[in-house]
Design a protein around this motif. Structure first.
Motif, PDB file in Angstrom:
ATOM      1  N   ILE A 167       1.329  -1.394  -0.266  1.00 14.86           N
ATOM      2  CA  ILE A 167       0.166   0.082   0.353  1.00 14.86           C
ATOM      3  C   ILE A 167       0.865   1.339   0.173  1.00 14.86           C
ATOM      4  CG2 ILE A 167      -1.714   1.360   1.152  1.00 14.86           C
ATOM      5  CD1 ILE A 167      -2.712  -1.259   2.840  1.00 14.86           C
ATOM      6  N   THR A 168       0.847   2.236  -1.072  1.00 17.66           N
ATOM      7  CA  THR A 168       1.453   3.623  -1.276  1.00 17.66           C
ATOM      8  C   THR A 168       0.211   5.055  -0.769  1.00 17.66           C
ATOM      9  OG1 THR A 168       1.013   3.791  -3.300  1.00 17.66           O
ATOM     10  CG2 THR A 168       3.010   2.709  -2.154  1.00 17.66           C
ATOM     11  N   VAL A 169       0.962   5.416  -0.207  1.00 20.84           N
ATOM     12  CA  VAL A 169      -0.050   6.869   0.455  1.00 20.84           C
ATOM     13  C   VAL A 169      -0.762   8.289  -0.867  1.00 20.84           C
ATOM     14  CG1 VAL A 169       0.523   6.988   2.247  1.00 20.84           C
ATOM     15  CG2 VAL A 169       2.132   8.587   1.465  1.00 20.84           C
ATOM     16  N   SER A 170      -0.114   7.513  -2.100  1.00 22.62           N
ATOM     17  CA  SER A 170      -0.416   8.745  -3.185  1.00 22.62           C
ATOM     18  C   SER A 170      -0.099   7.974  -4.669  1.00 22.62           C
ATOM     19  CB  SER A 170       0.578   9.798  -3.011  1.00 22.62           C
ATOM     20  OG  SER A 170       1.820   8.641  -3.672  1.00 22.62           O
ATOM     21  N   ASN A 171      -0.816   8.004  -5.316  1.00 25.57           N
ATOM     22  CA  ASN A 171      -0.791   7.261  -7.033  1.00 25.57           C
ATOM     23  C   ASN A 171       0.495   7.776  -7.256  1.00 25.57           C
ATOM     24  OD1 ASN A 171      -3.414   6.756  -6.983  1.00 25.57           O
ATOM     25  ND2 ASN A 171      -4.290   8.802  -7.476  1.00 25.57           N
ATOM     26  N   PRO A 175      -4.939   7.115   0.791  1.00 22.01           N
ATOM     27  CA  PRO A 175      -3.826   8.182   1.299  1.00 22.01           C
ATOM     28  C   PRO A 175      -3.729   8.412   2.743  1.00 22.01           C
ATOM     29  CG  PRO A 175      -5.988   8.535   0.351  1.00 22.01           C
ATOM     30  CD  PRO A 175      -5.928   7.597   0.659  1.00 22.01           C
ATOM     31  N   THR A 202      -3.658   2.584  -3.931  1.00 17.77           N
ATOM     32  CA  THR A 202      -3.352   3.816  -2.934  1.00 17.77           C
ATOM     33  C   THR A 202      -4.251   3.836  -1.552  1.00 17.77           C
ATOM     34  OG1 THR A 202      -2.520   4.207  -5.227  1.00 17.77           O
ATOM     35  CG2 THR A 202      -2.793   5.665  -4.148  1.00 17.77           C
ATOM     36  N   GLU A 226      -1.298  15.824  -5.936  1.00 17.28           N
ATOM     37  CA  GLU A 226      -2.190  15.094  -6.014  1.00 17.28           C
ATOM     38  C   GLU A 226      -3.965  15.618  -5.077  1.00 17.28           C
ATOM     39  OE1 GLU A 226      -1.971  10.029  -5.116  1.00 17.28           O
ATOM     40  OE2 GLU A 226      -0.459  11.837  -6.173  1.00 17.28           O
ATOM     41  N   GLN A 266       3.689   7.505  -5.996  1.00 13.78           N
ATOM     42  CA  GLN A 266       4.563   6.616  -5.531  1.00 13.78           C
ATOM     43  C   GLN A 266       3.969   5.466  -6.034  1.00 13.78           C
ATOM     44  OE1 GLN A 266       3.902   6.760  -0.855  1.00 13.78           O
ATOM     45  NE2 GLN A 266       6.060   7.654  -0.941  1.00 13.78           N
ATOM     46  N   SER A 267       2.767   5.018  -6.147  1.00 15.32           N
ATOM     47  CA  SER A 267       2.180   3.483  -6.986  1.00 15.32           C
ATOM     48  C   SER A 267       3.108   3.814  -8.192  1.00 15.32           C
ATOM     49  CB  SER A 267       0.457   3.638  -6.338  1.00 15.32           C
ATOM     50  OG  SER A 267       0.001   3.496  -5.379  1.00 15.32           O
ATOM     51  N   ASP A 268       2.736   4.329  -8.559  1.00 15.60           N
ATOM     52  CA  ASP A 268       3.392   4.873 -10.557  1.00 15.60           C
ATOM     53  C   ASP A 268       4.661   4.351 -10.145  1.00 15.60           C
ATOM     54  OD1 ASP A 268       0.395   5.120 -11.296  1.00 15.60           O
ATOM     55  OD2 ASP A 268       0.892   7.361 -11.453  1.00 15.60           O
TER      56      ASP A 268
END
Length: 255
Positions: free
Chosen positions: A22-26, A44, A42, A180, A28-30
């Protein structure tokens, strides 16, 4: 071994060893998807709805501050936050009777913190508070004129969410992590690591009070609608429910 190499190693390790990330932002996910071909979810960062501090002057008096007469950065003091660039920009700007308050610390690298304090000696209007928490942190954010987040890189800053939730105008570096949560016309944008941009943003904020405060109610509502723990916890529950549901389906099929 540098701190940067250690962080990169930990990042690779987390991508390789964890099946579910799990990441806190899109943004980071990208990044994980591009760098490690890892599909991540994602969810947040979240904050509690900021409660206003009743005694507004209690903590301001501690640092000799007046309400709405200082620019503020709240961050871990590391190079990627570009606090040195902000200090230089503030010194060069026509900041009138406004001050710059730097709230944060880095106990792992006191030499770097001291180098910033040495740089700041060029002005009597720059104040270091050290790390702040609880009502002191809330009071400093709530009563600041503008909250500054000039970083080169961010996931999704808790301090930024808190500042938006407290209806404080924002000066932000034009990076994915800030974009974001902040809409295009809801902040004063600067290029990361650009001293002149920051200098101009400080001067613009001082001379365009009505314009910069026009976005604050929108930003506050956005936080209350999307980034409180009440909202984000629901995303975690849905994610975990879905995760265990798929796991049980696989077990049933095997049986």
């Amino acid at each position: 071994i540098t701190q940067k190499k250690i962080l990169r190693f930990m990042e690779r390790l987390s991508a390789k060893m964890n099946k579910n990330v799990i990441t806190v932002s899109n943004a980071q996910s990208d990044y994980y998807n591009r760098s490690y071909r890892k599909n991540v979810v994602t969810i947040p960062t979240a904050i509690n709805p900021p409660a206003l501090v009743e005694d507004k002057l209690q903590f301001l008096n501690k640092y000799g501050l007046l309400p709405k007469k200082y620019f503020l950065v709240v961050a871990r003091i590391v190079p990627v936050k570009n606090i040195d660039v902000l200090i230089n920009a503030f010194i060069k700007s026509n900041h009138a009777d406004y001050k710059l308050v730097i709230a944060g610390n880095n106990e792992a690298n006191p030499e770097y913190v001291n180098s910033l304090k040495l740089l700041a000696r060029q002005s009597n209007d720059i104040i270091f508070t050290g790390a702040v928490y609880g009502e002191e942190k809330t009071s400093l954010i709530e009563n600041s004129y503008t909250f500054c987040i000039p970083s080169t890189s961010e996931g999704l800053s808790v301090a930024l969410l808190e500042a938006m939730g407290l209806s404080v105008p924002i000066i932000a570096s034009d990076i994915e992590g800030n974009r974001e949560v902040l809409q295009t016309d809801k902040a004063v944008w600067v290029r990361a690591e650009d001293e002149q941009d920051l200098c101009s943003a400080i001067e613009y904020s001082i001379t365009h009070e009505r314009e910069i405060f026009a976005s604050t109610e929108f930003n506050r509502n956005l936080i209350l609608e999307n980034y409180t723990w009440e909202k984000v916890t629901e995303k975690y529950i849905n994610y975990l429910t879905d995760l265990f549901s798929h796991r049980n389906d696989r077990v049933s099929r095997c049986e």
